[in-house]
Write an enzyme that holds these catalytic residues in place. Structure first.
Site, PDB file in Angstrom:
ATOM      1  N   ARG A  77       0.847  -1.197   0.000  1.00 24.88           N
ATOM      2  CA  ARG A  77       0.000   0.000   0.000  1.00 24.88           C
ATOM      3  C   ARG A  77       0.884   1.249   0.000  1.00 24.88           C
ATOM      4  O   ARG A  77       1.973   1.249   0.549  1.00 24.88           O
ATOM      5  CB  ARG A  77      -0.891   0.031   1.231  1.00 24.88           C
ATOM      6  CG  ARG A  77      -2.093  -0.896   1.173  1.00 24.88           C
ATOM      7  CD  ARG A  77      -2.959  -0.735   2.389  1.00 24.88           C
ATOM      8  NE  ARG A  77      -2.269  -1.147   3.596  1.00 24.88           N
ATOM      9  CZ  ARG A  77      -1.731  -0.329   4.491  1.00 24.88           C
ATOM     10  NH1 ARG A  77      -1.814   0.991   4.344  1.00 24.88           N
ATOM     11  NH2 ARG A  77      -1.137  -0.810   5.557  1.00 24.88           N
TER      12      ARG A  77
ATOM     13  N   TYR B 213      -1.421  -3.732  -7.032  1.00 23.22           N
ATOM     14  CA  TYR B 213      -1.079  -4.554  -5.876  1.00 23.22           C
ATOM     15  C   TYR B 213      -1.982  -4.350  -4.655  1.00 23.22           C
ATOM     16  O   TYR B 213      -2.227  -3.210  -4.236  1.00 23.22           O
ATOM     17  CB  TYR B 213       0.365  -4.276  -5.444  1.00 23.22           C
ATOM     18  CG  TYR B 213       0.878  -5.333  -4.473  1.00 23.22           C
ATOM     19  CD1 TYR B 213       1.123  -6.629  -4.923  1.00 23.22           C
ATOM     20  CD2 TYR B 213       1.057  -5.047  -3.137  1.00 23.22           C
ATOM     21  CE1 TYR B 213       1.548  -7.606  -4.042  1.00 23.22           C
ATOM     22  CE2 TYR B 213       1.492  -6.020  -2.246  1.00 23.22           C
ATOM     23  CZ  TYR B 213       1.735  -7.302  -2.711  1.00 23.22           C
ATOM     24  OH  TYR B 213       2.162  -8.281  -1.845  1.00 23.22           O
TER      25      TYR B 213
ATOM     26  N   LYS C 205      -9.535  -2.569   1.635  1.00 22.14           N
ATOM     27  CA  LYS C 205      -9.260  -1.386   2.445  1.00 22.14           C
ATOM     28  C   LYS C 205     -10.084  -0.181   1.984  1.00 22.14           C
ATOM     29  O   LYS C 205     -10.540   0.621   2.788  1.00 22.14           O
ATOM     30  CB  LYS C 205      -7.760  -1.061   2.444  1.00 22.14           C
ATOM     31  CG  LYS C 205      -6.915  -2.183   3.101  1.00 22.14           C
ATOM     32  CD  LYS C 205      -7.462  -2.505   4.432  1.00 22.14           C
ATOM     33  CE  LYS C 205      -6.977  -3.691   5.216  1.00 22.14           C
ATOM     34  NZ  LYS C 205      -5.692  -4.188   5.304  1.00 22.14           N
TER      35      LYS C 205
ATOM     36  N   HIS D 253     -10.623  -2.403  11.339  1.00 21.84           N
ATOM     37  CA  HIS D 253      -9.505  -3.236  10.856  1.00 21.84           C
ATOM     38  C   HIS D 253      -9.237  -4.320  11.908  1.00 21.84           C
ATOM     39  O   HIS D 253      -8.249  -4.270  12.634  1.00 21.84           O
ATOM     40  CB  HIS D 253      -8.274  -2.337  10.654  1.00 21.84           C
ATOM     41  CG  HIS D 253      -7.133  -2.987   9.942  1.00 21.84           C
ATOM     42  ND1 HIS D 253      -5.838  -2.528  10.048  1.00 21.84           N
ATOM     43  CD2 HIS D 253      -7.074  -4.055   9.102  1.00 21.84           C
ATOM     44  CE1 HIS D 253      -5.043  -3.274   9.308  1.00 21.84           C
ATOM     45  NE2 HIS D 253      -5.756  -4.205   8.735  1.00 21.84           N
TER      46      HIS D 253
ATOM     47  N   SER E  88      -1.359  -3.364  10.349  1.00 23.82           N
ATOM     48  CA  SER E  88      -0.948  -4.230   9.246  1.00 23.82           C
ATOM     49  C   SER E  88       0.317  -5.010   9.609  1.00 23.82           C
ATOM     50  O   SER E  88       1.265  -4.442  10.148  1.00 23.82           O
ATOM     51  CB  SER E  88      -0.687  -3.384   8.001  1.00 23.82           C
ATOM     52  OG  SER E  88      -1.867  -2.698   7.661  1.00 23.82           O
TER      53      SER E  88
ATOM     54  N   CYS F  53       0.804  -7.203  11.906  1.00 26.00           N
ATOM     55  CA  CYS F  53       1.047  -7.311  13.354  1.00 26.00           C
ATOM     56  C   CYS F  53       0.311  -8.484  13.980  1.00 26.00           C
ATOM     57  O   CYS F  53       0.110  -8.517  15.190  1.00 26.00           O
ATOM     58  CB  CYS F  53       0.688  -6.009  14.037  1.00 26.00           C
ATOM     59  SG  CYS F  53       1.861  -4.687  13.652  1.00 26.00           S
TER      60      CYS F  53
ATOM     61  N   ASP G   6      -9.214  -9.847   8.914  1.00 22.10           N
ATOM     62  CA  ASP G   6      -8.717  -8.496   8.615  1.00 22.10           C
ATOM     63  C   ASP G   6      -9.737  -7.387   8.834  1.00 22.10           C
ATOM     64  O   ASP G   6      -9.365  -6.294   9.233  1.00 22.10           O
ATOM     65  CB  ASP G   6      -8.212  -8.448   7.168  1.00 22.10           C
ATOM     66  CG  ASP G   6      -7.281  -7.264   6.895  1.00 22.10           C
ATOM     67  OD1 ASP G   6      -6.322  -7.078   7.674  1.00 22.10           O
ATOM     68  OD2 ASP G   6      -7.504  -6.530   5.926  1.00 22.10           O
TER      69      ASP G   6
ATOM     70  N   ARG H 132       2.447 -11.966  -0.426  1.00 19.80           N
ATOM     71  CA  ARG H 132       1.117 -12.292   0.102  1.00 19.80           C
ATOM     72  C   ARG H 132       0.526 -13.522  -0.565  1.00 19.80           C
ATOM     73  O   ARG H 132       0.856 -13.857  -1.700  1.00 19.80           O
ATOM     74  CB  ARG H 132       0.169 -11.110  -0.156  1.00 19.80           C
ATOM     75  CG  ARG H 132       0.552  -9.812   0.548  1.00 19.80           C
ATOM     76  CD  ARG H 132      -0.242  -9.598   1.792  1.00 19.80           C
ATOM     77  NE  ARG H 132       0.293  -8.536   2.647  1.00 19.80           N
ATOM     78  CZ  ARG H 132      -0.294  -8.162   3.788  1.00 19.80           C
ATOM     79  NH1 ARG H 132      -1.399  -8.741   4.198  1.00 19.80           N
ATOM     80  NH2 ARG H 132       0.247  -7.223   4.537  1.00 19.80           N
TER      81      ARG H 132
END
Ligand code: GTP
Ligand code: SPV
Ligand code: MN
Length: 591
Positions: free
Chosen positions: A78, A206, A215, A235, A257, A259, A284, A376
Site C-alpha cells: 500500500r 497490488y 481497504k 480493521h 498491518s 502485526c 482483517d 502475500r
C-alpha cells in the site's frame, strides 16, 4: 452459464449499465468482460493470465489450483502517500488523511483515466462485501483492466450474480474504477469520494491499492458510511473461542498491518488446552452493529484471506499452511525449480537455488531476501480448517471483547484490560506500533496508529473517536476492551513472549474476564492478570520471572509514551473528544 454467454452483459440494473457505459467512454477499453463468478469464467481467465505471463502455473501435484504472480518491483505494498480522502472540506478528512477537493481530484483522475484501457479489456466485477442476506452487507462494482485483480477479487469477495441479486434495481452500490495505467509511482493515486460512494484507483496493481472491496470500500468508505448509519467498520479479525463444554465466545482484535491478525484468527491452542477450539470468522476486517439484545454483532465482509506469507509455517500457523496448499494466488514469493514456492520462514530446508520475487537467481549467499517481506497469499476462506460456520451467518456473531494490540519492543505489557469503554477508547486511540512492510516507508519506526485505522479511517480521526464513544450509548452490553503486545523484547532483542499458539493463554484470560470467572489486579494501565491465575503450565523456559518481565510497567518508558501521544493529540486538537484528554490526565495521575 455456458461459454457462449461468458463475459457478456449480465445485469438489468440500469444504473449499473449507464455507469459502466460512462466509464467505458472514458477509459476506452477494446473489450468489456462482464464477470459472473462462474467456474467456467475462472478457468477461462486463469488460462488467459497464464498465456500472457501474468500468472505462472505452479506445480499442480504439490499445490493444486495454485498460481504465482510477480508484481512490478515499484509496486509491492500500500502507498499511504498516494491515498486520498476527497471530501468537500479538508476538516471532514481530518489531519491524518491526505485530502484533495473532489472536483479537482475528479478532473485530474479523469485525465489520467482517459484512454487508459486502450488495447485492454475492462472487467466488470460485481461483488458483495458480507454474507448474502445480511443487513450489513454492501454491494460494490469494480471496473478494472487487470486480470490479476479479477482473479484475486473472486477469492477475496463473493463475486458475480450473487451481488446483482442483492442489488436488485437499487442504485446503492460502490462505484470502483481501477486502471493499472503504466504502473508508475508518479501516476499512482488511490482516491475515495465518500459522498459519492466512489473509489478511483490508478497506477498500481497490488493488494490494498487495487482490491477495492478491502481497504478502500470495507474500511475507508465503510467507516464513513458506518458513522452515518450507526455501525462500525474496523480493521479487526474476528474469532470464536469454543470451550470443552461447547461455550462459544467471540472476540474482535485490531492489530495494525502485519502485526498478527491472520495468525491470531487461526490460532491452534497448545496441547494441554484439550477440547478448546478457535474458529476463524475473519482475519482483517470487521463490520459491527448493535443488535436488539444490546450487544455488538459482527460480520466479516470478506470471503478470503490476503495474508503475509513470510514466517508462515506449521509451527507459527498450521491452519494457514493448510489454507494456502490449494486454490491460492501467491504474489512476490520465491519460485523453486520444480514449480513449488518458497519464502523465509517456510517449513523445510532452505533451497540451494531459486528465483527471488523479482525473478533473479537466488542462493543462500544472496544478500537480499528471496521473498518480499510483504509477499502475500490470496486464499479462499473455505480452505481454512478452522473456518467458523458463522462466517456465512447474516446475523453475525456477538462480540464479548475487543482487543487492541501493536508491535512494541518496549513499554507495552503483554496484556491489560481497560477499566471501562471510555478508557478502552483511549487505549485504542493512543495505540502505537512499529511500521511494517505492509506499507511503503518508515519500517520499524513507532507511530501512533489509532485502532489500527490510521491508514484506513475515511474521515476525521477526532470524529471517529467520538463515534466510538457514541457506540457505547447505542449498545447496552458493550464488549470489554483489552490491550495486548506479542512483540516485547529483552535487552538482547529477543521476543520475551513465545507468541503464536501460546497467545491462547492470553485469550483464555480475556474470555474468563468476559464471563466474570477470573479476578484481576488494578495497575496504572488497567486490570492485569494475577500471576497465579495466568496459565503458565507447560511453557518451556517461561515462568513467573519472565511473566513479570513481560508485564512490567516502567515509569520512565511510560513518561516517554505519554509524551509521544501528545503529537497525535495536538494534531487532532480541533476535533479530539474531551473524554480522551481526561483519560490521559487520569493515566498520568495513576502512574
Ligand atoms: P495484515 O494482513 O497486513 O493486516 O497483517 P496481519 O495483522 O494479519 O499480520 P499477520 O498475522 O500476517 O502477521 C504478520 C507478521 O507477524 C508475520 O511475520 C508473523 O509471523 C508475525 N507474528 C504474528 N503473530 C505473532 C506472534 O504472536 N509473535 C511474534 N513474534 N510474531 C508474530
Ligand atoms: C494491510 O496492509 O493491512 C493488509 C494488506 O491487509 S493490503 O490489502 O495491501 O492492505
Ligand atoms: Mn490488514
Amino acid at each position: 452459464m455456458s461459454n457462449v454467454t461468458l463475459g457478456k452483459s449480465n445485469t438489468k440494473n440500469q444504473t449499473v449499465i449507464t455507469w459502466v457505459d460512462e466509464m467505458t467512454k472514458l477509459c476506452k477499453p477494446d473489450r468489456i468482460f462482464w464477470c459472473d463468478g462462474s467456474v467456467a469464467e475462472k478457468e477461462t481467465l486463469t488460462a488467459e493470465a497464464v498465456e500472457k505471463g501474468i500468472l505462472i502455473k505452479l506445480n499442480q501435484e504439490k499445490l493444486p489450483g495454485c498460481y504465482y504472480h510477480r508484481s512490478n518491483p515499484n509496486d509491492v505494498a500500500r502507498v499511504e502517500q498516494c491515498t486520498y480522502i476527497c471530501t468537500e472540506s479538508k476538516e471532514e478528512a481530518g489531519p491524518t488523511n491526505n485530502w484533495a477537493p473532489p472536483k479537482e481530484m475528479y478532473q485530474k483522475l479523469y485525465q489520467l483515466f482517459d484512454s487508459s484501457m486502450k488495447g485492454r479489456t475492462m472487467y466488470v466485477i460485481p461483488y458483495l462485501m458480507g454474507p448474502p442476506g445480511s443487513p450489513l452487507t454492501k454491494v460494490g462494482i469494480e471496473l478494472t483492466d487487470s486480470i490479476y485483480v479479477v482473479l484475486s477479487m473472486r477469492i477475496m469477495a463473493r463475486i458475480g450474480n450473487v451481488a446483482y441479486e442483492h442489488l436488485g434495481q437499487n442504485n446503492d452500490f460502490n462505484r470502483g474504477l481501477h486502471s493499472m495505467l503504466d504502473v508508475n509511482p508518479d501516476r499512482r493515486l488511490i482516491c475515495h469520494f465518500p459522498q459519492d460512494n466512489t473509489i478511483l484507483s490508478i497506477g498500481s496493481a497490488y493488494g490494498g491499492n487495487v482490491l477495492l472491496g478491502k481497504k478502500c470500500l470495507a474500511l475507508r468508505i465503510g467507516s464513513a458510511l458506518a458513522r452515518k448509519e450507526g455501525w462500525m467498520a474496523e480493521h479487526m479479525l474476528i474469532l470464536g473461542v469454543e470451550s470443552p463444554a461447547g461455550e462459544k465466545t467471540y472476540v474482535a482484535a485490531a492489530f495494525p498491518s502485519a502485526c498478527g491478525k491472520t495468525n491470531f484468527a487461526m490460532l491452534i491452542p497448545p496441547a494441554h488446552y484439550k477440547g478448546w477450539k478457535i474458529w476463524t470468522v475473519g482475519d482483517d476486517i470487521c463490520w459491527m452493529k448493535p443488535g436488539a439484545d444490546g450487544r455488538l454483532y459482527a460480520i466479516n465482509p470478506e470471503a478470503g484471506y490476503f495474508g503475509v506469507v513470510p514466517g508462515t509455517n506449521s509451527k507459527s500457523n498450521p491452519n494457514a499452511v493448510k489454507t494456502i496448499a490449494r486454490d491460492t494466488v501467491y504474489t512476490n514469493v520465491a519460485l523453486l525449480p520444480d514449480g513449488d514456492v518458497w519464502w523465509e520462514g517456510k517449513d523445510g530446508p532452505i533451497p540451494k537455488e531459486c528465483l527471488d520475487w523479482k525473478g533473479n537467481k537466488w542462493t543462500p549467499d544472496s544478500k537480499e531476501k528471496a521473498a518480499h517481506p510483504n509477499s502475500r497469499f490470496a486464499a479462499p476462506m473455505t480452505n481454512n480448517p478452522a473456518l467458523a460456520p458463522e462466517a456465512n451467518d447474516p446475523k453475525g456473531v456477538p462480540i464479548s471483547a475487543i482487543i487492541f494490540g501493536g508491535r512494541r519492543a518496549s513499554t507495552m505489557p503483554l496484556i491489560f484490560e481497560a477499566f471501562d469503554w471510555i478508557h478502552g477508547v483511549y487505549v485504542g486511540a493512543t495505540m502505537g506500533s512499529e511500521m511494517t512492510a505492509a506499507a511503503v516507508g518508515g519500517l520499524g519506526q513507532v507511530r501512533r496508529d489509532p485502532m489500527a485505522m490510521l491508514p484506513f479511517c475515511g474521515y476525521n480521526m477526532g470524529d471517529y473517536f467520538r463515534h466510538w464513544l457514541r457506540m457505547r450509548k447505542l449498545s447496552q452490553h458493550p464488549p470489554r476492551i483489552f490491550h495486548v503486545n506479542w512483540f516485547r523484547k529483552d535487552e538482547q532483542g529477543n521476543f520475551l513472549w513465545p507468541g503464536f499458539g501460546e497467545n491462547m493463554r492470553v485469550l483464555k484470560w480475556i474470555v474468563d474476564r468476559c464471563h466474570g470467572r477470573v479476578a484481576a489486579t488494578e495497575s496504572p494501565l488497567g486490570w492485569v492478570p494475577r500471576m497465579e491465575e495466568f496459565d503458565l503450565a507447560n511453557l518451556d523456559g517461561f515462568g513467573p520471572e519472565q511473566f513479570s518481565k513481560v508485564q512490567a510497567i516502567k515509569a520512565d518508558e511510560w513518561k516517554q509514551e505519554i509524551v509521544s501521544q501528545e503529537e497525535l493529540f495536538i494534531n487532532l486538537h480541533a476535533t479530539l473528544p474531551k473524554e480522551l484528554i481526561f483519560e490521559r490526565e487520569l493515566l498520568i495521575a495513576r502512574l
